[in-house]
Each structure stands twice: as C-alpha cells, then as structure tokens.
Motif scaffolding. Sequence first.
Motif, mmCIF file in Angstrom:
data_model
loop_
_atom_site.group_PDB
_atom_site.id
_atom_site.type_symbol
_atom_site.label_atom_id
_atom_site.label_comp_id
_atom_site.label_asym_id
_atom_site.label_seq_id
_atom_site.Cartn_x
_atom_site.Cartn_y
_atom_site.Cartn_z
ATOM 1 N N THR A 157 18.855 14.282 35.099
ATOM 2 C CA THR A 157 18.061 15.246 34.332
ATOM 3 C C THR A 157 16.999 14.518 33.531
ATOM 4 O OG1 THR A 157 19.561 15.168 32.451
ATOM 5 C CG2 THR A 157 20.025 16.814 34.138
ATOM 6 N N GLN A 158 16.026 15.242 33.059
ATOM 7 C CA GLN A 158 14.971 14.634 32.264
ATOM 8 C C GLN A 158 15.338 14.657 30.781
ATOM 9 O OE1 GLN A 158 11.431 16.909 32.847
ATOM 10 N NE2 GLN A 158 12.102 18.617 31.595
ATOM 11 N N ALA A 159 14.507 13.998 29.978
ATOM 12 C CA ALA A 159 14.741 13.933 28.532
ATOM 13 C C ALA A 159 14.613 15.323 27.911
ATOM 14 C CB ALA A 159 13.738 12.985 27.888
ATOM 15 N N SER A 160 15.396 15.569 26.885
ATOM 16 C CA SER A 160 15.309 16.830 26.145
ATOM 17 C C SER A 160 15.271 16.525 24.657
ATOM 18 C CB SER A 160 16.492 17.747 26.471
ATOM 19 O OG SER A 160 17.704 17.144 26.106
ATOM 20 N N ALA A 161 14.620 17.390 23.904
ATOM 21 C CA ALA A 161 14.432 17.162 22.469
ATOM 22 C C ALA A 161 15.589 17.760 21.670
ATOM 23 C CB ALA A 161 13.112 17.780 22.008
ATOM 24 N N ALA A 162 15.934 17.105 20.573
ATOM 25 C CA ALA A 162 16.966 17.626 19.675
ATOM 26 C C ALA A 162 16.433 18.866 18.947
ATOM 27 C CB ALA A 162 17.363 16.558 18.663
ATOM 28 N N PRO A 163 17.230 19.924 18.836
ATOM 29 C CA PRO A 163 16.757 21.168 18.202
ATOM 30 C C PRO A 163 16.296 21.003 16.764
ATOM 31 C CG PRO A 163 18.815 21.526 19.389
ATOM 32 C CD PRO A 163 18.587 20.046 19.350
ATOM 33 N N TRP A 164 16.854 20.025 16.046
ATOM 34 C CA TRP A 164 16.537 19.906 14.620
ATOM 35 C C TRP A 164 15.078 19.537 14.369
ATOM 36 C CZ3 TRP A 164 14.572 15.524 12.473
ATOM 37 C CH2 TRP A 164 14.771 14.310 13.139
ATOM 38 N N ALA B 273 5.876 22.516 23.704
ATOM 39 C CA ALA B 273 6.706 23.601 24.240
ATOM 40 C C ALA B 273 8.126 23.160 24.529
ATOM 41 C CB ALA B 273 6.055 24.160 25.510
ATOM 42 N N SER B 274 8.309 21.863 24.754
ATOM 43 C CA SER B 274 9.649 21.336 25.052
ATOM 44 C C SER B 274 10.381 20.862 23.816
ATOM 45 C CB SER B 274 9.547 20.178 26.055
ATOM 46 O OG SER B 274 8.974 20.614 27.265
ATOM 47 N N GLY B 275 9.760 20.947 22.647
ATOM 48 C CA GLY B 275 10.433 20.583 21.405
ATOM 49 C C GLY B 275 10.215 19.165 20.939
#
Length: 584
Positions: A91-98, A108-110
């Motif tokens: 999977t690709q990198a994802s941003a922390a919601p905080w 748009a991806s955080g």
Amino acid sequence: MNERKTQDKDGQDSDFVTDEQDSDFATDARMNERKMQDKDGQDSDFATDEQDSDFATDTRMNERKIQDFAPKIIECNSGLQIECDILFWVTQASAAPWLQTAGLATDASGFILVNDKLQSISHPQVFAAGDVATMVNHSRPKAGVFAVRQGKPLLENLQRALQKKPLKSFIPQKKFLILIGTGDQRAIASRGKIGFGPESLLWRWKDHIDRKFMDKFTNLKMEGRSYPSSGKGKSRKRKDSQIMHCAGCGAKVGSKVLEKVLHRIQQETQRDDILIGMNTPDDAAVVRVPTDKVMVQTIDYFPALVDDPYLLGKIATNHCLSDLFAMGATPQSALAIATIPYASSTKQENDLYQLLLGATEILNQAGAVLMGGHTTEGAELAFGLTCNGLAFSEKLLYNSGMQSGDVLILTKALGTGVLFAADMRLRAKGRWIESAIESMLVSNQNAAKLLLEYGATACTDVTGFGLVGHLLEMVKASQVAVELEIEAISVLPGVAEILQQGIFSSLYPENLRMSASIQNSDQVSSHILYPLLFDPQTSGGLLAAVPGESATACLQALQQEYSESRIIGRVVMLDTGVLPIKIC
C-alpha cells in the motif's frame, strides 16, 4: 508503468502504487519453488543453481486491477488467476488523522502542505519534510529519495529560523532512479521512461547502495558534548571556550533563575512535621521527628543517563527513595542537589524546572515533600537527593536478617547498566532503552509494603554494586550462604544481544571482583547472563529474603503490580571454608 490501483475483497479501489510513480509490474511470491514453467510448459530456471533461494517471483505485466483474492490465489480483472503461497499486499503512504485535526493545512490526502522552505503554509512555525509533507510548488511521490534529500535543507532552515536568518528554498529533483529487488538476487531498474532488468548486476548495485546507506545508521560517530562559547549560537568544546566559569559558590545557578523555578513548583503534599521548607527563605530546613519513630536518611547523586531533565528527576528520585523502602521506612522529606549545564538563564530555568518537577511528582506520590536543596553550574546535567524517612525501630529491615530456608525474591528485571552503556556507544535500539526507562520509572514503594506484609527477613535495593555485590552484603551480614538460580532472573529486552557484543558498564570490571565469593564461578562464567550479575542498576528492584512458606503467595501478590518479580534463589547454611554464593 501501468499499474495504478488494486481492489480489495469488497471491490473497492486500493492504491497499489502512488499515482506519481511509473510502475507496471506485480509479483507473485512463490515459496519453496525452484523452477517456473514458461508458456510452452517447459521448465525455466528462475533462481540460478549457485543460489540457495527458496523464493521466486512471477512477474505479470499490464494487469491493471485485482478483482479478488483468497489466502492462496489472486484473481485479476482479466480473468487471470495466480496461485501463491504468500500474498504481499503493498500500500502507499497515508497521513495521520491528527494533522488535519490540529488545524494544519493539508492536501486532499491529509499530508501537510509546505512551501519551498519546508514550512507549513498555514503555520509558518511548523516545518515538515518527508512522507508527512507535500510541497505545494513541487509535487513529488512519497519516496525515500525525496525524504532523504529534504533532511539537510530542513536542518539548515531550522537553524536559520532559530537564528532569525532568511530561510533558503529547496527544489527537489524531478527524476530519480528506481531499483526494485525481485526476490531472487536480481533487480529491475528504471529512471524516467527507461527501464531494464531483472539482472543480477542490478541486484548487486542495489545491495551495495542499501548497505552503504544503512551503514551510516550502524557505524555512528560518537561526538563529545559541546558548550556555548558565545551568545551568538556557536558552540565548541569547553576546553577551548573563551568563557571562564568560576568554582566555589561562584558556580551557583543565579538567584533569579532559582526564584522563578521555585515559584512554578507546586507540591501537592503538605506535611505538619516540616516546620521550615521551601515556603520560607531560611538557610536550612527544619523537620520534626515523632518521639516513637526513628529517622532514616540516605543520599544518591549521579550524572544524567537520559537527556530529558523531567525523566531524570523522576528516575533519580525513585532511585534515592528505594534505600528508604528497602529499610522499611516511609518517605518524609528530601533535599535536592542539581548540576545544571552551562547555558543561558532561560535554558537553565527550563532544565531546573523540569528536573524538580519530575522529582516533586515522585516525592509527592510517596507522601514526601521537597524542602530545598542546592544548585550549581557544570559541564553535564546531574541530580541527586538526600531523602529522609520515618520508621518504627522494631520494624526496620536490615541486611543481616536472612535465615536458612528463606527464599530470595527480586522485584525488577536486570540490565539498565549494559543497556545504557550500549546506548552511549550508539549500539542500543530505541525500544530497549524505552523498556529500561519504563522499569526505572516504577517505584519500589508498594513492593516494600508487600514484602513487609509477607514477613520479609532482610531487604536491599539492587543498584550500583550489581546483584551479586548487594547480595554479598546481605550474605556477609547474615552469616549464611545462598544458591542463586541464574536462569530465573528476569532480564530487560536487548540485554542478551548487548552482552554477546561484549559491551559492559564502566563499573562492571570493579563489580566483577565480587566473583571471588562465588564458589563455582569457573563453571558458570561462560553463561551468557553471567556478566549481568555484576551489572550496576539505576532505580533497580528490591532484593528480599522471605520465609519459604510464604514465598509463593508473596510472589503472586508482587506480580500483580511488578510483573518481572521472580524467585531467584534460596538461603542455606554457611559451611566453614566454603564460599557463600553458588550459581545454579
């Protein structure tokens, strides 16, 4: 490359590679397969005969989506089904919601939106680099090459921001080399629209690059401490400094700093038997000792083994109070002595505040108060306390109370000495040090109460002289012998690995002299954990002798809060002419 998305079991799109990357191959990991068949059903070697490889990959080009998957089969939209032993779902990198919750401007991806100076476009005081950030003017993939290249400009701009200098812009490269291992000691390479492989030469190239990069994090250079040489942000070794730091009372921390810190320290515990403490400007503290009790006093002081003054205050206070707990005393009060590194008054104020805050939190939890102390400037942060405790004289625990038939209980795992020795050599993993700190932050107060409840006959805390050193003091005072079970001792994570590297505390050679009291040292000295018996502990556990009939119940009660508590040996009669300690 043509792969953009994969679908999960519910048919939802799941990013397989980033939109910015050109990647058009997928791999099917086949374990324990030495050969693959080509289209005509003929065997073709995928791993060379010289390689001892049980891992092979099946590269399928131009499969745009995965429709479904099961534990051992992948089904593509084209109808192609691929059997496999293990499925690696990338999977690709994802941003922390905080990041969004904190109010930072994000894409748009955080991910945090930053300008060319790597500053948040909404909060200029916040800098971000690597996967967590998206450059507004230079969108790039979430790839390690960009994160690494942003490190130096990030450091320089942080320094410039602190020095109130103009920040520098950073423009990342547009093209970069991709080397991807195929699992069989070959690799595929691509740069821009050019790609070739898989080839073993490419694998060797990739392996060389990876090892060279990782070597920077393995063979780290140990740098000495630096001290300010001027008010302009520069620093140098103190021996080269132009600033003169006086000794005697000229080395005291300034009164204004001390006044500000003491005004900020709020103690939750108040005691009627403290007649004069920090709330008055008198020259000394005054305490009242009840007529039916005795005062137990102890002192400890040592250089910082952690960089955080707050943690040091807590660890050092736990360490100091353990002497009182081992004697069966209840903490009443303490005087602190602190050495604060040379720095600006603002920095010294913060260090001293954090140090005393950590100390007073632990003291107050134990029912004691900080009455005052002494501060001085020095090369390194150091802290200690004189602690006072109260006890009924007939209920004191001594080293001399062990009796034949007693069982030895140790309430904490060993290993802080070797772990921090390794940390100073840059050989300790972060999680090992975190475990050691977690152990040192545990107070021995409740353990002491339980040991008294179950009739402990003798007790000490295991600290600088190591387990054998402190045990030997008890053995000599009680005129008994002990049989120590080395395998029963609880050990902190990472200790065995460090001992195998031959890393020990600087106090270890002196403590090792205690091995002269071990009757079978020649037979057991080759055991991997043998050096741990002489390892100096900071804020170590309590070592107690408990009557054999109550030992099991005592251990069960201890393990409710002190999970590393163990029965590690037993007390026996001392035979004339025989050394008092035997390792089993």
